[in-house]
Design an enzyme around this catalytic site. Structure first.
Site, short mmCIF file in Angstrom:
data_model
loop_
_atom_site.label_atom_id
_atom_site.label_comp_id
_atom_site.label_asym_id
_atom_site.label_seq_id
_atom_site.Cartn_x
_atom_site.Cartn_y
_atom_site.Cartn_z
N ASP A 189 0.86 -1.18 0.00
CA ASP A 189 0.00 0.00 0.00
C ASP A 189 0.90 1.24 0.00
O ASP A 189 2.12 1.12 0.04
CB ASP A 189 -0.96 -0.02 1.20
CG ASP A 189 -0.23 0.01 2.53
OD1 ASP A 189 0.99 0.19 2.56
OD2 ASP A 189 -0.91 -0.15 3.57
N ASP A 191 -8.29 -6.88 0.49
CA ASP A 191 -7.40 -7.19 1.60
C ASP A 191 -8.10 -6.73 2.87
O ASP A 191 -8.95 -5.84 2.82
CB ASP A 191 -6.08 -6.42 1.48
CG ASP A 191 -6.25 -4.95 1.88
OD1 ASP A 191 -6.74 -4.18 1.05
OD2 ASP A 191 -5.93 -4.60 3.03
N CYS A 217 -14.39 -27.96 7.89
CA CYS A 217 -13.15 -27.37 7.39
C CYS A 217 -12.07 -28.43 7.27
O CYS A 217 -11.92 -29.28 8.14
CB CYS A 217 -12.70 -26.26 8.34
SG CYS A 217 -11.15 -25.47 7.87
N CYS A 231 -8.78 -27.66 6.96
CA CYS A 231 -7.47 -27.06 7.22
C CYS A 231 -6.68 -27.92 8.19
O CYS A 231 -7.23 -28.77 8.89
CB CYS A 231 -7.60 -25.63 7.73
SG CYS A 231 -7.83 -25.46 9.52
N CYS A 273 -8.12 -27.82 11.88
CA CYS A 273 -9.37 -28.55 12.13
C CYS A 273 -9.19 -30.06 11.97
O CYS A 273 -9.92 -30.84 12.58
CB CYS A 273 -10.46 -28.03 11.20
SG CYS A 273 -10.93 -26.34 11.59
N HIS A 305 -6.32 -21.21 10.61
CA HIS A 305 -7.71 -21.58 10.28
C HIS A 305 -8.44 -20.41 9.60
O HIS A 305 -9.09 -20.60 8.57
CB HIS A 305 -8.49 -22.03 11.51
CG HIS A 305 -9.96 -22.08 11.23
ND1 HIS A 305 -10.55 -23.13 10.56
CD2 HIS A 305 -10.94 -21.16 11.45
CE1 HIS A 305 -11.85 -22.85 10.38
NE2 HIS A 305 -12.10 -21.67 10.91
ZN LIG Z 1 -10.02 -25.06 9.86
#
Ligand SMILES: [Zn+2]
Length: 392
Positions: free
Chosen positions: A91, A294, A332, A334, A337, A363
């Site tokens: 930025d 963003d 999820c 990920c 998880c 996460h």
């Molecule tokens: Zn997750």
């Protein structure tokens, strides 16, 4: 042109495709995690790659103060310094100068301000912001703008917009004269020379320059936004951002201004909405024709124990999770998880363990990345579910 948008499918005003940059391709619409000081707080670069992050945002103001542009330039630019070979956007520093510093003095020349760290005096002008961002060497850099506060009366909003337009012209002039000073060009040319490949006919990254995007301001006045868009487009940039929103105005007003401003931006160039938002909002704006977004929300909220899940927001600090064996978000996939229970995450947070911040951030970033993958799939498939449910 060093950065361009390759549109592959559209649905209404929404589109999906690729942003082609000197440091790889970025699938759009894209959410860009914020790596303020050359680091997404708590998450290492290899994990960001595993999460599928293709572009990061760095904050010019923070990097300007620490470690300073000369250090980053001497280390070969931000990509090399932080060992991140994918795309980066910086930025302009304008937003932080206006939100973090006090004792600032704005003139047509630029902004004099004192560091929020130690009170030391500094000055950022359009030219200086370009010099710093060229030294940092991100793929996409932003024009130096004044972020108009909310609320602002009509005269103030107009004066601020006019200042941003004048600064945009000065940014472009400086950038065109100095764009070949980007550090990756120097380091890669030197490497090619030492490898005896100076005559290689194929274009290399060393031949490419950064892309400078313009920023539309104008507060919450639709007409002022239209004028800002027109005048910024007249100056001519390879991409355009909508700035100055999410600064305290009601969310309905944010949405109204984004949608009305979008109509005035070129349809064949990247459109970047700065500093927005919740998972529902990024899904909505991506489906409205925004290509890039963003926000500090997923990372900052994670550090405060606030997690985004397919079942809604969850505050892991609550005692009700103390003996909850289930995954944070059963839907999820990920790495967090798949491995840890809510009970363990709640314990880490309550005990103030560093790992709590790391796992929560991984996460939340996964959730945001998955949200954008889902939206890209919707656009490609030409459909829009009534309610937003992110998939794995
Ligand atoms: Zn997750």
């Amino acid at each position: 042109m060093s950065v361009r948008l390759q549109i592959e499918a559209t649905r209404g005003s929404a589109r999906t495709g690729k942003l082609i940059t000197p440091h790889g391709e970025v699938e759009t619409p894209v959410f860009m995690p914020v790596g303020t000081l050359g680091s997404v707080k708590g998450v290492s670069q290899d994990v960001l790659e595993e999460l599928g992050v293709e572009i990061l945002l760095g904050n010019t103001y923070h990097l300007f103060l620490r470690p300073g542009v000369e250090t980053v330039r001497k280390m070969g630019g931000l990509h090399r310094f932080m060992s991140w070979d994918r795309a980066i956007l910086t930025d302009s520093g304008g937003f932080q100068v206006f939100s973090l510093t006090d004792l600032r003095k704005v003139s047509d020349e630029g902004v004099a301000f004192r560091s929020h760290l130690d009170g030391s005096p500094h000055f950022l002008s359009p030219e200086k912001a370009m010099e710093v961002q060229i030294g940092l060497g991100a793929d996409i850099i932003m024009a130096f703008d004044e972020c108009t506060e909310y609320p602002a009366d009509a005269a103030r909003a107009r004066a601020s917009m006019e200042l941003t337009v004048r600064w945009a012209g000065r940014c472009k002039n400086y950038f065109e004269e100095h764009k070949h000073e980007v550090p990756w060009a120097r380091t890669e040319s030197a490497e090619l020379r030492s490898a005896g490949r100076t005559n290689a006919s194929a274009p290399t990254r060393a031949d490419q320059t950064q892309a400078l995007f313009g920023i539309v301001q104008g507060g919450t006045d639709r007409e002022l936004r239209r004028e800002s868009a027109d005048r910024t487009i007249d100056i001519g940039f390879p991409g355009y951002a909508i700035g100055g929103l999410s600064v305290g105005e009601p969310r309905d007003l944010t949405r109204d201004i984004v949608l009305s401003t979008l109509e005035h931006l070129p349809s064949d160039q990247p459109r970047y909405l700065m500093g927005v938002g919740t998972p529902e909002e990024i899904a909505h704006y991506a489906q409205s024709g925004i290509d890039m977004m963003d926000c500090v929300l997923p990372t900052r909220a994670a550090r405060h124990g606030l997690l985004f899940t397919s079942e809604g927001k969850l505050s892991i600090k609550q005692a009700r999770y103390a003996q909850d064996e289930s995954a944070l978000d059963p839907a999820c996939d990920c790495r967090v998880c798949q491995r840890y229970s809510r009970a363990y995450l709640r314990h880490l947070y309550a005990a103030n363990e560093l790992l709590a911040q790391v796992l929560n951030t991984v996460h939340n970033l996964h959730y945001y990345m998955a949200t954008m993958r889902t939206v890209r799939t919707w656009i490609r498939a030409g459909r829009a579910p009534a309610t937003f449910v992110p998939r794995k």
